[in-house]
Design a protein around this motif. Structure first.
Motif, PDB file in Angstrom:
ATOM      1  N   ASN A 243       0.821  -1.215   0.000  1.00  0.00           N
ATOM      2  CA  ASN A 243       0.000   0.000   0.000  1.00  0.00           C
ATOM      3  C   ASN A 243       0.859   1.272   0.000  1.00  0.00           C
ATOM      4  N   THR A 244       1.804   1.300  -0.908  1.00  0.00           N
ATOM      5  CA  THR A 244       2.714   2.445  -1.008  1.00  0.00           C
ATOM      6  C   THR A 244       2.352   3.400  -2.148  1.00  0.00           C
ATOM      7  N   ALA A 245       1.264   3.113  -2.863  1.00  0.00           N
ATOM      8  CA  ALA A 245       0.960   3.878  -4.078  1.00  0.00           C
ATOM      9  C   ALA A 245       0.738   5.355  -3.799  1.00  0.00           C
ATOM     10  N   ASP A 246       0.128   5.674  -2.666  1.00  0.00           N
ATOM     11  CA  ASP A 246      -0.166   7.082  -2.374  1.00  0.00           C
ATOM     12  C   ASP A 246       1.092   7.909  -2.180  1.00  0.00           C
ATOM     13  N   ASN A 247       2.180   7.258  -1.855  1.00  0.00           N
ATOM     14  CA  ASN A 247       3.450   7.961  -1.642  1.00  0.00           C
ATOM     15  C   ASN A 247       4.544   7.307  -2.481  1.00  0.00           C
ATOM     16  N   PHE A 248       4.178   6.852  -3.683  1.00  0.00           N
ATOM     17  CA  PHE A 248       5.053   6.018  -4.505  1.00  0.00           C
ATOM     18  C   PHE A 248       6.398   6.675  -4.778  1.00  0.00           C
ATOM     19  N   GLU A 249       6.413   7.937  -5.135  1.00  0.00           N
ATOM     20  CA  GLU A 249       7.668   8.587  -5.522  1.00  0.00           C
ATOM     21  C   GLU A 249       8.654   8.632  -4.365  1.00  0.00           C
ATOM     22  N   VAL A 250       8.153   8.789  -3.150  1.00  0.00           N
ATOM     23  CA  VAL A 250       9.042   8.792  -1.976  1.00  0.00           C
ATOM     24  C   VAL A 250       9.660   7.412  -1.786  1.00  0.00           C
ATOM     25  N   TYR A 251       8.818   6.370  -1.849  1.00  0.00           N
ATOM     26  CA  TYR A 251       9.332   5.017  -1.659  1.00  0.00           C
ATOM     27  C   TYR A 251      10.264   4.614  -2.798  1.00  0.00           C
ATOM     28  N   LYS A 252       9.952   5.049  -4.013  1.00  0.00           N
ATOM     29  CA  LYS A 252      10.831   4.755  -5.139  1.00  0.00           C
ATOM     30  C   LYS A 252      12.182   5.441  -4.962  1.00  0.00           C
ATOM     31  N   ALA A 253      12.160   6.684  -4.509  1.00  0.00           N
ATOM     32  CA  ALA A 253      13.425   7.395  -4.278  1.00  0.00           C
ATOM     33  C   ALA A 253      14.249   6.684  -3.215  1.00  0.00           C
TER      34      ALA A 253
END
Length: 895
Positions: free
Chosen positions: A470-480
């Motif tokens: 359930n990381t989609a709402d903050n995807f760019e942060v988790y991807k970084a």
């Protein structure tokens, strides 16, 4: 006298005993912070659970429900302490270090009541300068451990002020702990779907004092580069500071001819920008002077000793490693659709046949046990043709012995860095901690010829891409964060140290395609790039249409239950062996519970009545049949797609690594060898489905039998024959046979024949077209001249529960010892009709059979049993049992 004067005095002075190591291993004492436990006996190396068991504070932690009963242990703070004597000779050195090869995990270290350092990473070697704290005579050392549960909670609370790093806890079915992803500790120690939560603390590897005057060799990283007619041996020698030292750096390489000796005059200058004092030397090694190292099944595994010495006015330091000369490449060439993904060794394409390993024990000190490692590694390489082990990222970087055995056995290592099935933080402290870990582990392991590939993590790219946590709402942060950790830190530090290492960001991943997509692919499980993981437990596992057709399958598996004798090592209550008992439910950590085990059986087999006294025993046995057959069917499915591709671009499959080799306790799991060392039926099947040459068949969607010849490498030149022999279920006399002949190319799966199953069997004498498939089965084998080249293989045209099986009487005719040591026994079996999955069990007699779980389609069959230690015929007979699918005790004749 300062170290910088060495150039003047080099030929004048040479100190004797220029470096000294004093071990602190052995008997220590142990206490807890509350004072309830004081001056308990402890062993170093070791760990808290082992020590508490040895002191009688804990019973066997692996038994019963003790994983839950003993949760208090990891919530306490513990201290290890001892007194040691230092002789005056040691204090003469300019530098005295305390070296801890492995500390689990958060600790504060005091020498003579003075803090000298702290630790926070289980996978780092810690070195603390204690020159000022040490004294002649008696000294004290105390290592004060912080509860890993408390440490994880504190780090999570601190980080979650910004955002959560999921998962916060393991699933409830794991009975585990939370926030392990904030720690650099065995992730599985907080529990997994195959193991308990035992978050140990302790000094789990060697601890010692090391004295020297100016410098010593810390690491030797030797990498072999193929330069045509020669090998170039590139050697990085890393020194402990300080620098500005003058001396001779010598190299001696054992070869088949005269040793190659190189002696350099070396001036060690200031540390490089990474704080390292390092010398790089290249040695040209003619290929005629050494033999080539090959994976298991492809050739020999010659190893050569490389000695590296540093000799100065002040110090003499020496390290010795074993190396092998080989080239391992991960080939990812562009294809019409997608890319290839396979290992090429010494320019020869290799189909990777192997297995995933988890820690060899849930307690780290036990996972390095030499006897256990020898057992598992020989079980992989000596009795099978497996050539690869994937060291999974939720476990541990294995012991030096593990990699040495892999070198000797020819087992290529796919080494995950220890990150698995979680998001991880990427703050500066965490990244710095990880960088130290990568630096140490790569320098420690990279020289091994078995090291084939480094993997950044297990399944974390897929988890991020699929929104699993359930990381989609903050995807760019988790991807970084993902890129900072696995690319900018793990990958870049690994590549900085190595020269020719293979690396993939994650598993599964799309390989270099992942990089082009910004390191997180839209579909990390693509079938036309990289590797895939595949699991299912609710579909018919004998149906090949459910399985993917990937470039490389690096994880796949099915569960089974350990044998009865293994269960009885952790419970003495026979009612616990019921699939529905509280004990069995407790041991099953998969969120789906035990129901899939029974459901998968019922796709294929009729179970005995639940009121049959042998029902629990039969269910255990049947789970092993289904596991073994399912992995066999899936593996052969992957192997049938070697060297060919379908209209969707799927195929060119070049690897199959099943999940999993071993266990950390007795429980339902995916293992092929249980925790007691007993082989499940799956492990007995491995030599067959991982044979270098094989005949296999499956039913396609049109109800046709497709027969394939699979050849991994050149093996027997000339026209080969392939025999299909048909047997009825009620007779040992073949009903019919068909022979095909041909010549076959290596690294290829060749379609030999496509046969209408029902018509072919009917024409062969198995009855009407409507009934033939229920009356017969087909045996495959291939050979050359009078030599049989492949193991027996079979095609079963109907589900076993629908076939006209016979309730055959199967008996042990004789047991004979045929060696003087009492280790090898010949067992003769007699049946009155073909028997499915004949299963011999030696009970408490440790050892293995050379064949088990087989199809008996002859009146008498002989099997060899190899005991682990000397025994007698009488002792073996007392524990030996045999069963099969239609054993009369499971299905008694109705009166």
């Amino acid at each position: 006298m300062g170290c910088g004067f060495g150039i003047i005095l080099l030929f004048v002075v040479h100190f004797v005993d220029a470096q000294t190591r004093q071990s602190l291993n052995g008997d220590w004492l142990l206490k807890d912070e509350s004072g309830e436990y004081l001056d308990l006996n402890a062993k170093v190396p070791g760990g808290i659970y082992t020590d508490l068991m040895n002191n009688g504070v804990l019973d066997n932690i692996y038994a019963g429900f003790n994983d839950v009963e003993y949760k208090w242990v990891a919530r306490s703070n513990w201290s290890y302490y001892t007194t040691f004597e230092v002789r005056e000779a040691l204090t003469d050195y300019y530098t005295i270090n305390l070296v801890l090869e492995g500390v689990d995990t958060f600790s504060t270290i005091l020498i003579n009541d003075v803090e000298v350092g702290t630790t926070q990473n289980m996978f780092v070697k810690y070195i603390f300068n204690i020159t000022e704290q040490i004294k002649v005579g008696d000294n004290t050392i105390e290592v004060k451990f912080l509860s890993p549960i408390s440490a994880a909670d504190d780090l999570a609370a601190k980080h979650e002020q910004n955002y959560v790093v999921p998962p916060e806890c393991v699933p409830d079915s794991y009975k585990g702990e939370c926030h392990v992803n904030y720690l650099r500790k065995i992730p599985a120690s907080f529990s997994w779907d195959w193991g308990p939560a035992f978050p140990s603390v302790g000094i789990w590897k060697d601890i010692y004092l090391q004295g020297y005057y100016c410098t010593l060799i810390e690491y030797v990283v030797a990498e072999v580069l193929d330069t045509g007619d020669n090998w170039t041996l590139s050697i990085d020698t890393y020194f402990s500071p300080p620098a500005d030292i003058v001396g001779f750096l010598g190299f001696e390489l054992e070869t088949a001819n005269e040793p190659i000796i190189v002696r350099n005059w070396t001036i060690l200058t200031v540390p490089n920008e990474y704080g390292e004092v390092v010398n790089t030397t290249e040695i040209v090694v003619p290929k005629t002077s050494v033999e080539t190292w090959w994976p298991n099944g492809y050739g020999k595994q010659p190893l050569y000793t490389l000695g590296v010495s540093f000799d100065s006015v002040f110090d003499y330091s020496y390290k010795e490693i074993k190396i092998g000369f080989r080239k391992i490449e991960l080939i990812q060439d562009e294809l019409e659709m997608g890319r290839s993904f396979y290992f090429q060794v010494n320019d020869v394409p290799v189909f990777a046949m192997g297995v995933n390993s988890i820690p060899f024990d849930i307690l780290p000190e036990n996972s390095y046990n030499q006897e256990r490692l020898n057992h598992f590694m020989s079980s992989v390489a000596t009795y099978t043709e497996m050539n690869m082990i994937r060291v999974w990222g939720g476990g541990v970087y294995e012991s030096d012995l593990f990699y040495q055995l892999a070198d000797e056995y020819g087992l290529m290592i796919w080494q995950d860095f220890v990150f698995a099935s979680s998001m991880y933080p990427a703050d500066d402290d965490f990244l710095s901690n990880v960088k130290s870990e990568v630096n140490h582990q790569v320098k420690r392991i990279q020289s091994h010829p078995s090291l084939a590939l480094w993997g950044g993590n297990n399944e974390n790219e897929g988890n991020l891409a699929s929104n699993y946590f359930n990381t989609a709402d903050n995807f760019e942060v988790y991807k970084a964060d993902y890129i900072k950790l696995y690319i900018d830190t793990v990958r870049d530090e690994m590549r900085r140290i190595t020269k020719n290492a293979n690396f993939v960001d994650s598993s599964p991943s799309n390989g270099i395609e992942t990089d082009s997509e910004g390191y997180v692919s839209l579909d990390p499980g693509s079938l036309i790039y990289g590797d895939v993981h595949f699991y299912t437990n609710n579909r018919d596992s004998f149906d090949t249409s459910i399985y993917p057709i990937p470039r490389f399958s690096s994880e796949y598996g099915f569960q089974s239950l350990p044998s009865v004798s293994s269960w009885l090592t952790v419970t003495d209550n026979l009612t616990d062996l019921s699939i529905n008992s509280d004990f069995m439910k407790h041991r099953q950590h998969h969120p789906d519970g035990n129901d899939p085990l029974k459901n998968l059986i019922e796709f294929q087999l009729e179970l005995p009545s639940e009121d049959n006294e042998y029902y629990d025993e039969a269910l255990i046995y049947y789970t092993q049949i289904i596991q073994a057959m399912s992995i066999k069917i899936e593996t052969e499915h992957y192997r049938r797609h070697m060297g060919r591709v379908d209209n969707d671009g799927r195929g060119y499959t070049m690897g199959a690594l099943f999940w999993q080799l071993n266990d950390v306790w007795v429980a339902p799991s995916w293992s092929s060898i249980d925790y007691t060392g007993k082989w499940k039926m799956l492990h007995y099947f491995v030599p067959g489905f991982f044979s270098q040459e094989l005949v296999t068949g499956h039913a396609n969607s049109d109800n046709q039998l497709e027969v394939y010849h699979i050849l991994n490498k050149e093996y027997g030149v000339g026209e080969k024959w392939i025999n299909l022999t048909i047997y009825a279920w009620d007779s040992f006399t073949p009903v019919n046979s068909t022979q095909f002949v041909g010549e076959f190319e290596p690294v290829t799966s060749t379609l030999i024949a496509t046969l209408d199953i029902d018509q072919y069997l009917s024409d062969s004498g198995c009855g009407s077209v409507e009934e033939a498939r229920f009356n017969c089965f087909i045996h495959f084998v291939a050979g050359l001249g009078t030599i049989t080249l492949t193991p027996s293989n079979y095609f079963f045209p109907s589900k076993f529960k629908e076939a006209n099986l016979v309730t055959s009487n199967l008996e042990i005719l004789a047991v004979d010892n045929f060696d003087a040591e009492g280790l090898r026994f010949l067992i003769a079996l007699r049946a009155d009709a073909p028997c499915l999955f004949v299963w011999l069990d030696a009970g408490d007699t440790k050892g293995h059979f050379l064949e088990n779980g087989f199809i008996q389609h002859s009146l008498v069959t002989t099997v060899i049993f190899v005991a682990d230690e000397p025994t007698t015929v009488e002792s073996l007979q007392a524990t030996l049992t045999v069963t099969h699918v239609k054993d009369p005790k499971y299905f008694p004749t109705k009166v």
